[in-house]
Scaffold this motif. Sequence first.
Motif, mmCIF file in Angstrom:
data_model
loop_
_atom_site.group_PDB
_atom_site.id
_atom_site.type_symbol
_atom_site.label_atom_id
_atom_site.label_comp_id
_atom_site.label_asym_id
_atom_site.label_seq_id
_atom_site.Cartn_x
_atom_site.Cartn_y
_atom_site.Cartn_z
ATOM 1 N N PRO A 58 -20.255 -63.048 51.729
ATOM 2 C CA PRO A 58 -20.331 -62.938 53.195
ATOM 3 C C PRO A 58 -20.196 -64.323 53.843
ATOM 4 O O PRO A 58 -20.847 -65.273 53.398
ATOM 5 N N PRO A 59 -19.337 -64.452 54.854
ATOM 6 C CA PRO A 59 -19.174 -65.766 55.495
ATOM 7 C C PRO A 59 -20.309 -66.065 56.475
ATOM 8 O O PRO A 59 -20.858 -65.152 57.090
ATOM 9 N N VAL A 60 -20.640 -67.352 56.605
ATOM 10 C CA VAL A 60 -21.649 -67.825 57.549
ATOM 11 C C VAL A 60 -20.897 -68.556 58.648
ATOM 12 O O VAL A 60 -20.323 -69.615 58.402
ATOM 13 N N PRO B 285 -33.640 -68.849 57.342
ATOM 14 C CA PRO B 285 -33.961 -68.890 55.909
ATOM 15 C C PRO B 285 -33.273 -67.784 55.101
ATOM 16 O O PRO B 285 -33.065 -67.947 53.901
ATOM 17 N N ASP B 286 -32.894 -66.681 55.755
ATOM 18 C CA ASP B 286 -32.263 -65.599 54.981
ATOM 19 C C ASP B 286 -30.736 -65.665 55.004
ATOM 20 O O ASP B 286 -30.056 -64.746 54.560
ATOM 21 N N SER B 287 -30.167 -66.764 55.499
ATOM 22 C CA SER B 287 -28.703 -66.898 55.524
ATOM 23 C C SER B 287 -28.169 -67.169 54.119
ATOM 24 O O SER B 287 -28.823 -67.847 53.319
ATOM 25 N N PRO B 288 -26.985 -66.641 53.814
ATOM 26 C CA PRO B 288 -26.334 -67.098 52.584
ATOM 27 C C PRO B 288 -26.162 -68.621 52.640
ATOM 28 O O PRO B 288 -25.949 -69.184 53.713
ATOM 29 N N VAL B 289 -26.264 -69.280 51.495
ATOM 30 C CA VAL B 289 -26.182 -70.738 51.443
ATOM 31 C C VAL B 289 -24.836 -71.148 50.840
ATOM 32 O O VAL B 289 -24.419 -70.620 49.820
ATOM 33 N N LEU B 290 -24.163 -72.110 51.492
ATOM 34 C CA LEU B 290 -22.825 -72.509 51.048
ATOM 35 C C LEU B 290 -22.866 -73.386 49.798
ATOM 36 O O LEU B 290 -22.126 -73.156 48.846
#
Lengths: 756, 162
Positions: A141-143, A152-157
């Motif tokens: 999933p893109p951010v 804090p719950d975002s996907p991390v690159l």
Amino acid sequence: MATAENPKYKVIGTRPVRHDGADKVTGRAKYGADIKLTGMLYGAMLRSPHAHAKIISIDTSKAASLPGVRAVVTSADLPEQGDRIVELGEGAANMRHLSANILARGKVLYRGHAIAAVAADNIHVAEEAVKLIDVKYEVLPPVLDVRKAMSPDSPVLNDDIRTESVGSAPASKDSKPTNIAKHFLFEKGDVAAGFAKADVIVEREFDTSMVHQGYIEPHNATVHWNADGKITVWLSTQGSFTVRQQTAELLKVPISNVKVIPTEIGGGFGGKISVYLPPVAALLSKKSGRPVKLVMSRTNVFEATGPTPGSHMKVKLGATKDGTLVAGEAWIAFEAGAYTGSPIGPACMCVFACYDLPNGRVEGFDVCVNKPRTNAYRAPGSTHVAFATETLVNEICEQIGMEPAEFRIKNAAKEGVRRVDGPVYARVGLVETLEAIKNSEHYKTPLEGKHRGRGIASGFWFNCGLKSAASATVNPDGTVSLLEGSTDIGGSRTGIAMQLAETLGITAEEVTPTVGDTDSVGYCDVTGGSRVTFATGIAAIEAAKDIQRQLVERAAMIWEVEPSKVSYSEGGVHGPDGRHLTFKEIAGKLHATGGAVIGRGTSSEATQGGAFGTHCVDVEVDVDLGKVQILRYTAAQDCGTAIHPSYVEGQIQGGAVQGIGWALNEEYWYDDMGEMRNATYLDYRIPTCYDVPMIDTIIVEVPDPQHPYGVRGVGEVPICPPPAAIANAIYEAVGVHMHELPMSPPKVLAEILKKQ
Amino acid sequence: MSAKRVVTLTINGDPVEVLCEPRQTLLEVLRNNLDLTGTKEGCSNGNCGACTVLMDGRPVVSCLVLAVEAEGAELRTIEGVACGSHLDEVQSAFLEGAALQCGICTPGFIVQTEALLEANPNPTEDDIRFYLAGNLCRCTGYDKIVRAVQAAAEKRQTAAAN
């Protein structure tokens, strides 16, 4: 035009035709893409169709076996970098990130991220081969939103990024990776007490979109990796020495093995400092044994090179009824793009830089998102924050009933004022630019007509010094050949030659400037930071003084007197009993008195005096369409001393129009999957000449005491004020406050409809 | 890939025969096959005007013309604007008026201006801005370009009157 009539100087302030002019109007000037070498191959690159994905596998076998293909490379061909931080002239970079940005390693982090490259007999075969490379992805999933990326719950690159808080101990390597790469905090005075004193407080949130430098010439590089291990790079760049260093570091070869030959450059604005193509072309050349040329497409340029960040900002200002600013607070989050490195630091330093603010607090965040790695763009970070602060200032003026120019003059930053981030200003010319606008014909003429409004705004840029070098050889016919290392984007070689000419008392035309390659000239930092006319100018002045000293010695030898009895002035040497030789006369005697006279000069000032500008704009808003037309534009700027006024005006005009584009049209327009949907000039829509009027300029000259002739860099400031000035004009015209860039027709119309 | 073809045309007054692939654009053939690199590539999709040349007197973006379409055409490129070492009025006006910074868009602007002044020797500011709107410049903000075109038009008018 103060300088044109400035009797202090003979060359400075005049408008000679630039030395590279004839080549550029006849098509003879060689730019990067014009390079053609014997046996040269043409390269093409495979780029990611996804904004965020794991690379499962890359199969290049079919591409490699296509007839006419000579080499294929992927990140497996680039050396491992580990966790190395390297200083690259204009800021440090994590080499692992820089390398992964050149050719993706394990993961792609934005659409257009380079994955593999092919060199073939011609560009068409190379492009066909690229299509035969088979990459398997696991799409992630893109951010895409800076605030979501911070949650804090975002996907991390990047799994190797932990928040680096400026002034704090580094985060533990065991802590969870995050998209927040950097955190800045600056404080001055007592913010709570400051706001408590305020009669009026305004606080707004602002959003700006990612925008591109938009230089007309795409990135390019032609590289030959010779059998002796020596690598030669031809390209258009803002800094041949930084290209040498980046290329050497990325390939892990000694810098002395890399020679960079800068060609003419078709625009940069900060976007041609980072290296993208040279290491890739070098690897292709090493594998094929032939020189390889890589040129980006326009879509590659948009999708995969240096935009400036989009941002989310919350800014608050407080003032007393008598029009005194008492406190300010800012919270700024910048999209770094795929890897850390947005100009959040400068943004935090610039946000209140135009004001004498007793109490301030500024917090900033550098946040990774699935968009291209951002790069410098003309006064990096300053335009974003000027949009916020300068529109708030007008809101305050309205609430307390004070004229916006008067308010700005009353609260303006001046000598002795301490910025929120610490430094104290030396002599600066903000007040003078405000006075210049206030007294301009434009500002004094009432604006009439329906849905029309006028706005003003100011802007600041630090301007940097850094390192420059020049050498100058006296020719027997009384001319001078000047060699300097600053790649020339807008006429700087002439501005530098003029400073040398002034110092020697000869004409600009008697100097022939050349921009040298990395093997022929001393180290020069990048053409950026509005530093070249200032810093390389100082190097040229030093070279001229060195020539003066040597000519004094030669004259002393000829006249058989002590050198102390000889002096250099007024374009020649003067000795006892009225003895005199003009520059030309003594130049003609060099062969007989010891041979060549070569002057050399360097400069390494850390900073120069800051530069300020104030702009005034009239607009008309089409209330049915939301379209904003620029009717009249005047820009005043403190340039210290204008060396070549035409090119000073040109910088101001060009910067203003870039700012107008940013204000009204330009934005990276992403879909939900992170595909940029407007990656062509037609859809991205930089201003055309039909979109803008003449840009009137007022050159204000408050000399910078750090430079012998008082030069201040002019290139960057003019992009800062336009979005805010235009927003202020839109408010005057139709009564809506704009808090989002670009102020494109749909957004302006939406605000107008909301108000109705 | 189809077979290569010989295209015969006139470039800046000289007869030229060039062997090219049908998929090659006129821009590519000018730059790569004929080494006429004064014509610049900025976008290759007709948006920026840097590759403008005159084809039978009409300005075209050479990135959107296939070389084979130029069979029999009379082309004028930036290399054919100056007369020997003598710059024409438009070129001198750009130099004297500092109408270029990086210079990459300059050949396209000069060629487009030649077409403008041919069609309309005495253009208004609005005429100039409209006619040059397909040529993008990112450095100058267009002010000095428009003024240079005005100066060139005036110079040419004065020369014609004498």
